[in-house]
Design a protein around this motif. Structure first.
Motif, PDB file in Angstrom:
ATOM      1  N   VAL A 101       0.888  -1.159   0.000  1.00 43.60           N
ATOM      2  CA  VAL A 101       0.000   0.000   0.000  1.00 43.60           C
ATOM      3  C   VAL A 101       0.925   1.207   0.000  1.00 43.60           C
ATOM      4  CG1 VAL A 101      -1.734   1.293   1.289  1.00 43.60           C
ATOM      5  CG2 VAL A 101      -1.823  -1.225   1.237  1.00 43.60           C
ATOM      6  N   ASP A 102       0.837   2.041  -1.031  1.00 45.31           N
ATOM      7  CA  ASP A 102       1.757   3.149  -1.233  1.00 45.31           C
ATOM      8  C   ASP A 102       1.015   4.475  -1.091  1.00 45.31           C
ATOM      9  OD1 ASP A 102       3.094   0.882  -2.106  1.00 45.31           O
ATOM     10  OD2 ASP A 102       3.221   1.519  -4.187  1.00 45.31           O
ATOM     11  N   VAL A 103       1.498   5.330  -0.199  1.00 48.78           N
ATOM     12  CA  VAL A 103       0.942   6.662  -0.034  1.00 48.78           C
ATOM     13  C   VAL A 103       1.933   7.614  -0.703  1.00 48.78           C
ATOM     14  CG1 VAL A 103       0.176   8.421   1.589  1.00 48.78           C
ATOM     15  CG2 VAL A 103      -0.147   5.986   2.130  1.00 48.78           C
ATOM     16  N   ASN A 104       1.504   8.273  -1.765  1.00 48.68           N
ATOM     17  CA  ASN A 104       2.372   9.113  -2.583  1.00 48.68           C
ATOM     18  C   ASN A 104       1.914  10.561  -2.531  1.00 48.68           C
ATOM     19  OD1 ASN A 104       3.848   6.839  -4.223  1.00 48.68           O
ATOM     20  ND2 ASN A 104       1.677   6.332  -4.257  1.00 48.68           N
ATOM     21  N   VAL A 105       2.859  11.482  -2.367  1.00 47.46           N
ATOM     22  CA  VAL A 105       2.565  12.911  -2.375  1.00 47.46           C
ATOM     23  C   VAL A 105       3.411  13.551  -3.471  1.00 47.46           C
ATOM     24  CG1 VAL A 105       2.594  15.066  -1.066  1.00 47.46           C
ATOM     25  CG2 VAL A 105       2.074  12.907   0.100  1.00 47.46           C
ATOM     26  N   GLU A 114      -1.479   6.287 -14.418  1.00 47.07           N
ATOM     27  CA  GLU A 114      -2.282   5.540 -15.374  1.00 47.07           C
ATOM     28  C   GLU A 114      -2.468   4.105 -14.916  1.00 47.07           C
ATOM     29  OE1 GLU A 114      -1.875   4.016 -19.970  1.00 47.07           O
ATOM     30  OE2 GLU A 114      -0.986   5.949 -19.440  1.00 47.07           O
ATOM     31  N   LEU A 115      -3.716   3.613 -14.972  1.00 45.69           N
ATOM     32  CA  LEU A 115      -4.031   2.225 -14.650  1.00 45.69           C
ATOM     33  C   LEU A 115      -3.851   1.354 -15.892  1.00 45.69           C
ATOM     34  CD1 LEU A 115      -7.239   2.788 -12.491  1.00 45.69           C
ATOM     35  CD2 LEU A 115      -4.883   2.375 -11.702  1.00 45.69           C
ATOM     36  N   GLU A 116      -3.876   0.050 -15.704  1.00 40.52           N
ATOM     37  CA  GLU A 116      -3.617  -0.877 -16.804  1.00 40.52           C
ATOM     38  C   GLU A 116      -4.625  -0.770 -17.942  1.00 40.52           C
ATOM     39  OE1 GLU A 116      -4.033  -5.057 -15.606  1.00 40.52           O
ATOM     40  OE2 GLU A 116      -5.171  -4.328 -13.897  1.00 40.52           O
ATOM     41  N   ASP A 117      -5.855  -0.275 -17.667  1.00 38.80           N
ATOM     42  CA  ASP A 117      -6.855  -0.140 -18.731  1.00 38.80           C
ATOM     43  C   ASP A 117      -6.799   1.216 -19.424  1.00 38.80           C
ATOM     44  OD1 ASP A 117      -7.948   1.605 -16.887  1.00 38.80           O
ATOM     45  OD2 ASP A 117      -9.899   0.588 -16.764  1.00 38.80           O
ATOM     46  N   GLY A 118      -5.804   2.062 -19.056  1.00 36.78           N
ATOM     47  CA  GLY A 118      -5.655   3.372 -19.669  1.00 36.78           C
ATOM     48  C   GLY A 118      -6.325   4.502 -18.910  1.00 36.78           C
ATOM     49  N   ALA A 119      -7.134   4.179 -17.896  1.00 36.37           N
ATOM     50  CA  ALA A 119      -7.737   5.240 -17.077  1.00 36.37           C
ATOM     51  C   ALA A 119      -6.609   5.990 -16.379  1.00 36.37           C
ATOM     52  CB  ALA A 119      -8.696   4.641 -16.048  1.00 36.37           C
ATOM     53  N   GLU A 120      -6.755   7.307 -16.268  1.00 43.00           N
ATOM     54  CA  GLU A 120      -5.675   8.086 -15.679  1.00 43.00           C
ATOM     55  C   GLU A 120      -6.193   9.257 -14.869  1.00 43.00           C
ATOM     56  OE1 GLU A 120      -4.357  11.050 -19.275  1.00 43.00           O
ATOM     57  OE2 GLU A 120      -3.554   9.006 -19.373  1.00 43.00           O
ATOM     58  N   ARG A 121      -5.322   9.742 -13.982  1.00 43.40           N
ATOM     59  CA  ARG A 121      -5.573  10.952 -13.208  1.00 43.40           C
ATOM     60  C   ARG A 121      -4.320  11.808 -13.284  1.00 43.40           C
ATOM     61  NH1 ARG A 121      -9.917   9.031 -13.328  1.00 43.40           N
ATOM     62  NH2 ARG A 121     -11.442   8.801 -11.657  1.00 43.40           N
ATOM     63  N   ILE A 122      -4.510  13.114 -13.467  1.00 42.67           N
ATOM     64  CA  ILE A 122      -3.398  14.061 -13.427  1.00 42.67           C
ATOM     65  C   ILE A 122      -3.254  14.524 -11.989  1.00 42.67           C
ATOM     66  CG2 ILE A 122      -2.542  16.298 -14.220  1.00 42.67           C
ATOM     67  CD1 ILE A 122      -4.157  15.793 -16.820  1.00 42.67           C
ATOM     68  N   LEU A 123      -2.058  14.423 -11.453  1.00 41.84           N
ATOM     69  CA  LEU A 123      -1.764  14.796 -10.075  1.00 41.84           C
ATOM     70  C   LEU A 123      -0.780  15.952 -10.077  1.00 41.84           C
ATOM     71  CD1 LEU A 123      -1.297  11.159  -8.778  1.00 41.84           C
ATOM     72  CD2 LEU A 123      -3.314  12.593  -8.462  1.00 41.84           C
ATOM     73  N   GLU A 124      -1.120  17.016  -9.380  1.00 39.16           N
ATOM     74  CA  GLU A 124      -0.297  18.223  -9.301  1.00 39.16           C
ATOM     75  C   GLU A 124       0.401  18.287  -7.940  1.00 39.16           C
ATOM     76  OE1 GLU A 124      -0.059  20.231 -11.889  1.00 39.16           O
ATOM     77  OE2 GLU A 124      -1.715  19.450 -13.092  1.00 39.16           O
ATOM     78  N   GLY A 126       1.222  18.876  -4.347  1.00 39.45           N
ATOM     79  CA  GLY A 126       0.310  18.940  -3.215  1.00 39.45           C
ATOM     80  C   GLY A 126      -0.740  17.841  -3.231  1.00 39.45           C
ATOM     81  N   ASP A 127      -0.966  17.202  -4.388  1.00 34.82           N
ATOM     82  CA  ASP A 127      -1.925  16.101  -4.466  1.00 34.82           C
ATOM     83  C   ASP A 127      -1.306  14.831  -3.900  1.00 34.82           C
ATOM     84  OD1 ASP A 127      -3.718  17.769  -5.766  1.00 34.82           O
ATOM     85  OD2 ASP A 127      -3.322  16.943  -7.766  1.00 34.82           O
ATOM     86  N   SER A 128      -2.162  13.905  -3.496  1.00 34.00           N
ATOM     87  CA  SER A 128      -1.695  12.608  -3.024  1.00 34.00           C
ATOM     88  C   SER A 128      -2.518  11.512  -3.681  1.00 34.00           C
ATOM     89  CB  SER A 128      -1.809  12.517  -1.493  1.00 34.00           C
ATOM     90  OG  SER A 128      -3.151  12.684  -1.089  1.00 34.00           O
ATOM     91  N   ARG A 147       8.777  15.698  -8.683  1.00 34.74           N
ATOM     92  CA  ARG A 147       9.326  15.047  -7.480  1.00 34.74           C
ATOM     93  C   ARG A 147       8.179  14.445  -6.688  1.00 34.74           C
ATOM     94  NH1 ARG A 147      14.198  17.703  -4.337  1.00 34.74           N
ATOM     95  NH2 ARG A 147      13.620  15.855  -3.202  1.00 34.74           N
ATOM     96  N   VAL A 148       8.394  13.202  -6.239  1.00 33.29           N
ATOM     97  CA  VAL A 148       7.363  12.469  -5.524  1.00 33.29           C
ATOM     98  C   VAL A 148       7.971  11.904  -4.247  1.00 33.29           C
ATOM     99  CG1 VAL A 148       5.715  10.544  -5.657  1.00 33.29           C
ATOM    100  CG2 VAL A 148       6.305  11.833  -7.736  1.00 33.29           C
ATOM    101  N   LEU A 149       7.194  11.935  -3.157  1.00 34.95           N
ATOM    102  CA  LEU A 149       7.574  11.274  -1.922  1.00 34.95           C
ATOM    103  C   LEU A 149       6.599  10.132  -1.708  1.00 34.95           C
ATOM    104  CD1 LEU A 149       9.416  11.295   0.616  1.00 34.95           C
ATOM    105  CD2 LEU A 149       7.556  12.531   1.756  1.00 34.95           C
ATOM    106  N   SER A 150       7.126   8.913  -1.550  1.00 40.88           N
ATOM    107  CA  SER A 150       6.290   7.726  -1.393  1.00 40.88           C
ATOM    108  C   SER A 150       6.590   7.059  -0.060  1.00 40.88           C
ATOM    109  CB  SER A 150       6.564   6.721  -2.519  1.00 40.88           C
ATOM    110  OG  SER A 150       6.286   7.295  -3.776  1.00 40.88           O
ATOM    111  N   VAL A 151       5.530   6.716   0.663  1.00 32.96           N
ATOM    112  CA  VAL A 151       5.646   5.894   1.861  1.00 32.96           C
ATOM    113  C   VAL A 151       4.987   4.571   1.512  1.00 32.96           C
ATOM    114  CG1 VAL A 151       5.140   5.671   4.315  1.00 32.96           C
ATOM    115  CG2 VAL A 151       5.542   7.942   3.333  1.00 32.96           C
ATOM    116  N   ILE A 152       5.795   3.515   1.474  1.00 37.34           N
ATOM    117  CA  ILE A 152       5.364   2.222   0.963  1.00 37.34           C
ATOM    118  C   ILE A 152       5.306   1.232   2.126  1.00 37.34           C
ATOM    119  CG2 ILE A 152       5.974   0.336  -0.611  1.00 37.34           C
ATOM    120  CD1 ILE A 152       7.537   2.549  -2.227  1.00 37.34           C
ATOM    121  N   PHE A 153       4.133   0.629   2.322  1.00 34.59           N
ATOM    122  CA  PHE A 153       3.936  -0.342   3.388  1.00 34.59           C
ATOM    123  C   PHE A 153       3.811  -1.727   2.771  1.00 34.59           C
ATOM    124  CE2 PHE A 153       2.092   3.678   4.801  1.00 34.59           C
ATOM    125  CZ  PHE A 153       2.753   3.853   6.026  1.00 34.59           C
TER     126      PHE A 153
END
Length: 160
Positions: A101-105, A114-124, A126-128, A147-153
């Motif tokens: 489970v990855d928490v990304n900021v 992008e997900l495997e089916d091509g669905a996507e979200r643009i993250l700016e 401050g977004d997580s 630049r991304v900071l990821s906390v991976i559990f």
């Protein structure tokens, strides 16, 4: 990319102290720079193990990994100079899924998740986004390095 890591802990008398203050050099994997900020492959303990275990690779269930990383402009994370991506042990290689489970900021820039089916979200900046073991790809369509900071559990993957 260089990431500054300041770590607190305790001295021999149990007093709160700064244990370290250092610049972490990044590891270049294809076009993505990774800096391992903190890592544990089991339950966390206080006081922490010193020196802090540095390393790359996903944590085992119950473990955690804090990772700072970049994606250059107009590229896919993990893309080599020939434009080829390949899934590897690290999170930067093309489309991949991990038992975590990855928490990304997003710290700066923007990324397309992008997900495997091509669905996507643009993250700016401050977004997580919380990634629950799904197949995904990170892209930077912008003109500046993201630049991304990821906390991976580390997690156990259940069937169905």
């Amino acid at each position: 990319m260089s990431t500054r890591r300041v770590v607190t802990g305790f001295d021999e008398n149990g007093k709160s102290v700064f244990v370290s203050d250092e610049q972490l050099e990044g590891l270049l994997q294809a076009n993505t720079t990774l800096s391992s900020v903190w890592r544990s492959n089991g339950r966390l303990q206080i006081p922490p193990k010193v020196p802090v275990e540095d390393g790359f690779g996903f944590p085992t269930p119950g473990g955690a990994w804090v990772l700072a990383w970049t994606i250059p402009p107009h590229s896919t994370a993990g893309e080599d100079q020939a434009g080829v991506t390949s899934a590897g042990e690290l999170p930067s290689g093309g489309a991949h899924a991990t038992d975590s489970v990855d928490v990304n900021v997003i710290l700066s820039g923007s990324v397309v998740f992008e997900l495997e089916d091509g669905a996507e979200r643009i993250l700016e900046a401050g977004d997580s986004i919380v990634v629950n073991g799904v197949v995904h790809t990170w892209r930077n369509r912008g003109a500046s390095t993201a630049r991304v900071l990821s906390v991976i559990f580390g997690a156990d993957r259940r069937a169905g």
